[in-house]
Scaffold this motif. Structure first.
Motif, short mmCIF file in Angstrom:
data_model
loop_
_atom_site.label_atom_id
_atom_site.label_comp_id
_atom_site.label_asym_id
_atom_site.label_seq_id
_atom_site.Cartn_x
_atom_site.Cartn_y
_atom_site.Cartn_z
N VAL A 196 -0.98 -0.49 -4.68
CA VAL A 196 -2.15 -1.09 -4.60
C VAL A 196 -1.85 -2.91 -4.30
O VAL A 196 -0.87 -3.04 -5.32
N TRP A 197 -2.58 -3.58 -3.52
CA TRP A 197 -2.32 -4.69 -3.52
C TRP A 197 -3.46 -5.76 -3.42
O TRP A 197 -4.54 -5.29 -2.90
N HIS A 198 -3.54 -6.92 -3.73
CA HIS A 198 -4.62 -7.90 -3.60
C HIS A 198 -4.32 -8.75 -2.37
O HIS A 198 -3.36 -9.16 -1.93
N ALA A 199 -5.25 -8.73 -1.56
CA ALA A 199 -5.20 -9.31 -0.05
C ALA A 199 -5.52 -10.65 -0.29
O ALA A 199 -6.55 -10.94 -0.46
N ALA A 200 -4.41 -11.72 0.11
CA ALA A 200 -4.73 -13.05 -0.06
C ALA A 200 -4.97 -13.54 1.20
O ALA A 200 -4.72 -13.13 2.22
N PRO A 201 -6.24 -14.31 1.30
CA PRO A 201 -6.77 -14.79 2.61
C PRO A 201 -5.79 -15.71 3.25
O PRO A 201 -5.65 -15.80 4.51
N LEU A 202 -4.88 -16.51 2.41
CA LEU A 202 -4.00 -17.26 2.84
C LEU A 202 -2.42 -17.11 2.12
O LEU A 202 -2.65 -16.59 0.96
N GLY A 203 -1.40 -16.95 2.81
CA GLY A 203 -0.33 -16.55 2.18
C GLY A 203 0.10 -14.96 2.26
O GLY A 203 -0.33 -14.52 3.12
N ARG A 204 0.55 -14.59 1.21
CA ARG A 204 0.81 -13.30 1.15
C ARG A 204 0.57 -12.58 0.04
O ARG A 204 -0.19 -13.21 -0.78
N ASN A 205 0.32 -10.97 0.19
CA ASN A 205 -0.38 -10.45 -0.65
C ASN A 205 0.37 -10.18 -2.26
O ASN A 205 1.67 -10.45 -2.24
N LEU A 206 -0.45 -10.04 -3.11
CA LEU A 206 0.13 -9.91 -4.50
C LEU A 206 0.04 -8.15 -4.96
O LEU A 206 -0.87 -7.66 -4.78
N PHE A 207 1.23 -7.82 -5.58
CA PHE A 207 1.54 -6.35 -5.91
C PHE A 207 0.78 -6.17 -7.24
O PHE A 207 0.90 -6.98 -8.04
N LEU A 208 -0.10 -5.21 -7.13
CA LEU A 208 -0.81 -4.68 -8.35
C LEU A 208 -0.42 -3.42 -9.01
O LEU A 208 -0.92 -3.13 -9.83
N GLY A 209 0.55 -2.71 -8.31
CA GLY A 209 0.92 -1.47 -8.98
C GLY A 209 1.30 -0.43 -8.04
O GLY A 209 0.81 -0.70 -6.81
N GLU A 210 1.90 0.56 -8.51
CA GLU A 210 2.37 1.63 -7.48
C GLU A 210 2.62 3.07 -7.99
O GLU A 210 2.78 2.95 -9.45
N VAL A 211 2.62 4.05 -7.30
CA VAL A 211 2.83 5.34 -7.94
C VAL A 211 3.79 5.99 -6.81
O VAL A 211 3.57 5.76 -5.70
N GLU A 212 4.88 6.46 -7.05
CA GLU A 212 6.01 7.29 -6.33
C GLU A 212 5.89 8.86 -6.59
O GLU A 212 5.96 9.21 -7.81
N LEU A 213 5.53 9.71 -5.74
CA LEU A 213 5.60 11.21 -5.91
C LEU A 213 6.91 11.72 -4.96
O LEU A 213 6.64 11.50 -3.78
N GLU A 214 7.55 12.70 -5.46
CA GLU A 214 8.52 13.29 -4.84
C GLU A 214 7.84 14.55 -4.20
O GLU A 214 7.44 15.58 -4.99
N LEU A 215 7.54 14.74 -2.89
CA LEU A 215 6.75 15.74 -2.13
C LEU A 215 7.60 17.20 -2.28
O LEU A 215 6.95 18.28 -1.87
N ALA A 216 8.86 17.20 -2.32
CA ALA A 216 9.70 18.53 -2.50
C ALA A 216 9.06 19.35 -3.35
O ALA A 216 9.35 20.48 -3.59
N HIS A 217 8.68 18.82 -4.61
CA HIS A 217 8.22 19.42 -5.84
C HIS A 217 6.59 19.57 -6.23
O HIS A 217 6.27 19.79 -7.13
N TRP A 218 6.10 19.06 -5.08
CA TRP A 218 4.47 19.03 -4.88
C TRP A 218 3.91 20.50 -5.06
O TRP A 218 4.53 21.07 -3.89
N ASP A 219 3.04 20.70 -5.87
CA ASP A 219 2.32 22.17 -5.60
C ASP A 219 1.00 21.98 -4.84
O ASP A 219 0.13 21.37 -5.09
N TRP A 220 1.44 22.51 -3.42
CA TRP A 220 0.56 22.30 -2.56
C TRP A 220 -0.93 23.03 -2.70
O TRP A 220 -1.85 22.82 -1.92
#
Length: 531
Positions: A319-343
């Motif tokens: 998730v990012w904050h879109a800055a109108p000028l300059g670059r965007n700010l990081f608000l957090g993330e989630v990482e999931l390994e899809l090899a072990h996902w229950d489809w």
């Protein structure tokens, strides 16, 4: 100034991202100079009482003369700004279409469809483009400033602008568009052990991932400080795989309680990557939601990708904050390994956003998985005295989720030796599979002259290499042996097989004339051996 027609616009499609970024910097500088001039005029109006002298000092006479001579001429700055706003979006090709050199027709216009596929716009590393709110296609944009954004930027001083560039910014080094020659994995008839399904609703840290990182996998390919905004809040999304369409669908529903990037609010959007590919083909984004800490997206990000490739990927949802000028700010993330996902689980679940913990390449213990089969054919076991000597067959089928040092697709091949023989005749290698993180080799190495007793002293070394121009880089490998540390009574470092590697080798010895199938991690801690 609003441009009514398309005739006066400039075609900027031939410009590179760096050139467009330079143009935006010039526009920003122009905005700053206008702001300073406005301040000078206000000071003159307060100090100078004589209207004639004020007209001369302020330059109003020059503006009047210019408007008379160039009454029908459009302002060059306005034309460039409008041209950037009206820039045609790039179409987001399916991965399979890109690999085959195909093109995709533009999506039909439907302004009421909120679940349309999100097109990849422009890398966040470049300066934010000024864009219009009214688009000819329904594709959500990465940023939607109001029509007053340029005028509002006049109030931003140059010192404020450059201070923004020094705070935490969105990562650099986005992958460039590339032609990919990925091939779909073929079915080998191997029965893989059922992995433990990943429990939905929990954020998976890198410590649980296929790559065994001590931080975020995404941090390997990014730079900048990931701590300017405190990470908080959560994101609601679901995963589904359409087997008929061979399509991974990520339904991004909403976020809650996000961190405030600007004065008690943020302009958030969600971005997805299927790591380790960090190229433009792997990036998907939602639209930007203005001034909210609990945005509702209800958008679906879609990937054209085979089932076998999905198993080798890690989903990074940030998730990012879109800055109108300059670059965007990081608000957090989630990482999931899809090899072990229950489809079978397709419902939406909440995931707590995590900070991006920087990790070094040295902390990676594995750079993907290799799928292979091995078989030993004793001498004379096939009838008619054939084969004349015992044969070792190594079938290298494919690799999954190859992780290069720079991220993105890889030009890879596999090299094999049966140690202790390091002669040239012992070395074999596969063809180079270009631009793929899940390459299919389908190559069989055959070594003869073996007796069953020799297998207890030998080691099959398989190493995966990344070719970059004229150079090759070792990614990692596996060593199939009994792992005793001894060969013909001599202590050797290359007899360092893991328990998993030794198990498949012993199974081959005990079951001659039968293929032994396995999936092994491409480990980076192979003990050095003399050449």
């Amino acid at each position: 100034m609003v441009m009514e027609g398309e005739g006066e616009l400039l075609d900027l499609s031939h410009l590179s991202e760096a050139e467009q970024s330079s143009i935006l910097e010039v526009l920003l500088r122009d905005s700053e100079l206008r702001s300073r001039d406005d301040g000078r005029l206000r000071a003159l109006q307060q100090k100078e009482a004589d209207p004639v002298r004020l007209r001369s000092l302020s330059g109003a006479w020059f503006n009047e003369e210019r408007s008379k001579r160039h009454r029908d001429t459009k302002n060059g700055v306005d034309i460039v700004q409008a041209s950037i706003r009206r820039r045609k979006p790039r179409t987001d090709l399916p991965l399979s279409g890109v690999f085959n050199g195909q093109t995709e027709a533009a999506p039909p216009t439907n302004n009421k469809d909120p679940t349309c596929q999100i097109n990849d716009k422009k890398d966040e590393d470049d300066k934010r483009s000024y864009r219009s709110q009214n688009r000819l296609t329904p594709t959500p944009r990465t940023r939607s400033p109001n029509t007053q954004s340029l005028q509002d930027s006049n109030s931003i001083s140059s010192s404020d602008y450059y201070s923004r560039r020094n705070v935490h910014m969105e990562e650099t080094g986005e992958g460039t568009l590339q032609d990919s020659e990925d091939t779909n994995s073929v079915s080998s008839g191997v029965t893989d052990a059922d992995p433990t399904p990943l429990r939905p609703g929990s954020s998976v840290s890198s410590l649980q991932s296929n790559y065994t990182l001590s931080g975020s996998m995404m941090s390997l390919f990014s730079s900048g400080e990931f701590g300017a905004v405190e990470v908080k809040g959560r994101v609601l999304f679901s995963l589904d795989y359409d087997t008929q369409r061979e399509e991974l669908q990520i339904r991004v529903c909403r976020c809650e309680d996000l961190a405030a990037a600007r004065k008690n609010h943020s302009d958030p959007y969600v971005k997805a990557y299927l790591l380790p590919d960090k190229s433009s083909h792997s990036k998907k984004k939602t639209s930007v939601k203005k001034k909210t800490l609990s945005p509702v997206f209800d958008q679906t990000l879609k990937y054209k990708i085979s089932v076998s490739e999905v198993r080798g990927r890690t989903l990074n949802l940030s998730v990012w904050h879109a800055a109108p000028l300059g670059r965007n700010l990081f608000l957090g993330e989630v990482e999931l390994e899809l090899a072990h996902w229950d489809w079978k689980h397709t419902c939406s679940d909440w995931y707590q956003l995590q900070p991006r913990v920087q990790c070094s390449p040295e902390s990676i213990s594995s750079r993907g998985n290799i799928l292979l089969s091995i078989k030993f054919i004793p001498a004379g076991s096939e009838g008619g005295g054939l084969p004349l000597t015992g044969e070792l067959h190594i079938w290298l089928r494919e690799a999954q989720g190859l992780l290069s040092t720079k991220g993105g697709v890889v030009d890879s091949f596999i090299k094999s030796y049966v140690l202790p023989d390091t002669s040239r005749s012992s070395g074999q290698k596969t063809r180079v599979v270009k631009r793929s993180v899940s390459p299919t080799y389908n190559h069989t190495m055959v070594y003869d002259g073996f007796q069953p007793a020799d297998l207890r002293e030998a080691c099959a070394e398989l190493t995966v290499w990344h070719r970059e121009g004229l150079k090759t880089h070792l990614l990692g490998g596996v060593r199939l042996s009994r792992g005793t540390g001894l060969s013909y009574g001599v202590a050797v470092g290359w007899m360092d097989s893991t328990e998993e590697e030794a198990s498949i080798w012993n199974s081959m010895i005990l079951n001659p004339n039968h293929w032994m199938d396995t999936t092994l991690p491409i480990r980076t801690n192979l003990a050095d051996r003399p050449e």
